[in-house]
Design a protein around this motif. Structure first.
Motif, mmCIF file in Angstrom:
data_model
loop_
_atom_site.group_PDB
_atom_site.id
_atom_site.type_symbol
_atom_site.label_atom_id
_atom_site.label_comp_id
_atom_site.label_asym_id
_atom_site.label_seq_id
_atom_site.Cartn_x
_atom_site.Cartn_y
_atom_site.Cartn_z
ATOM 1 N N ILE A 107 0.858 -1.182 0.000
ATOM 2 C CA ILE A 107 0.000 0.000 0.000
ATOM 3 C C ILE A 107 0.894 1.232 0.000
ATOM 4 N N SER A 122 -5.065 2.877 7.275
ATOM 5 C CA SER A 122 -4.697 1.959 6.202
ATOM 6 C C SER A 122 -3.963 0.763 6.785
ATOM 7 N N SER A 123 -4.188 -0.397 6.165
ATOM 8 C CA SER A 123 -3.505 -1.622 6.569
ATOM 9 C C SER A 123 -3.514 -2.600 5.404
ATOM 10 N N ALA A 124 -2.437 -3.352 5.299
ATOM 11 C CA ALA A 124 -2.389 -4.383 4.267
ATOM 12 C C ALA A 124 -3.400 -5.489 4.582
ATOM 13 N N ASN A 145 3.186 -1.397 4.108
ATOM 14 C CA ASN A 145 2.367 -0.184 4.079
ATOM 15 C C ASN A 145 3.295 1.024 4.063
ATOM 16 N N HIS A 156 -1.239 4.043 10.078
ATOM 17 C CA HIS A 156 -0.932 3.361 8.824
ATOM 18 C C HIS A 156 -0.051 2.171 9.192
ATOM 19 N N SER A 177 6.331 -1.061 7.545
ATOM 20 C CA SER A 177 5.488 0.133 7.525
ATOM 21 C C SER A 177 6.383 1.359 7.630
#
Length: 195
Positions: A107, A122-124, A145, A156, A177
């Motif tokens: 992402i 947001s998160s995978a 991410n 995120h 991340s």
């Protein structure tokens, strides 16, 4: 039984829906296999929720087995106005039985504004079911991410399990991340994962 195998999902024209999904199941009631698919650059033209694969609800008492394996999901463009982005999400209140294995998820993008501080922006991979009898086997995935932006405190993360009362078998995954927030487990965000 339903099988979605070796398909390509892509869209270079933004939709105007506000709730945007590549694959969406509501009231799933059988075995579903989602494997060997490629999803990339699916665009959404308005702010809201974006998911590539979403098991939003399953039927009570059904044989709700889901296998999500060997998929390549890239959410690098087209999501800069979506304050809630996830490549794969499980939600709902009835029991899920899932094997999520050998997927590669990335992402990216920068959220221009919005989101709620302290929530997952947001998160995978997001597990948000409320059933304590759900079972998740999550193995051999690459969850990346690189997304940023939004309201200060918006999370995120590579992986999030907002309700940890289910049964989890998690091993051999790679998490990355760029926000420094790798995983959210319950309400706690971790910047590293102890062995």
């Amino acid at each position: 039984k339903m099988i979605i195998d070796s398909c390509t999902f892509s869209c270079n024209t933004a939709s105007g829906d506000g709730l945007f999904f590549g694959i969406l199941f509501d009231s799933q009631n059988d075995t579903v296999r989602i494997m060997n698919n490629r999803m990339f650059n699916i665009l959404d033209g308005v702010s809201g929720t974006m998911r590539y694969i979403h098991i939003r609800s399953v039927a009570a008492g059904g044989n709700n087995f889901t296998y999500i394996q060997n998929n390549f999901l890239s959410m690098m463009t087209g999501n800069n106005i979506n304050n809630n982005v996830g490549a794969i999400e499980y939600s709902g209140s009835n029991p899920n039985y899932a094997r999520i294995a050998s997927n590669t998820i990335r992402i990216g993008s920068t959220l221009t504004s919005g989101g709620t501080s302290g929530s997952v922006g947001s998160s995978a991979l997001l597990i948000a079911t409320t059933s304590a009898t759900s079972t998740y086997e999550i193995k051999n995935n690459i969850l990346i991410n690189e997304r940023s932006g939004g309201t200060a405190g918006l999370q995120h993360v590579a992986f999030a399990a907002t309700n940890t009362s289910a049964v989890f078998d998690i091993d051999y995954n790679t998490y990355n991340s760029s926000s420094g927030m790798l995983v959210r487990w319950g309400a706690t965000v971790y910047t590293d994962i102890p062995s």
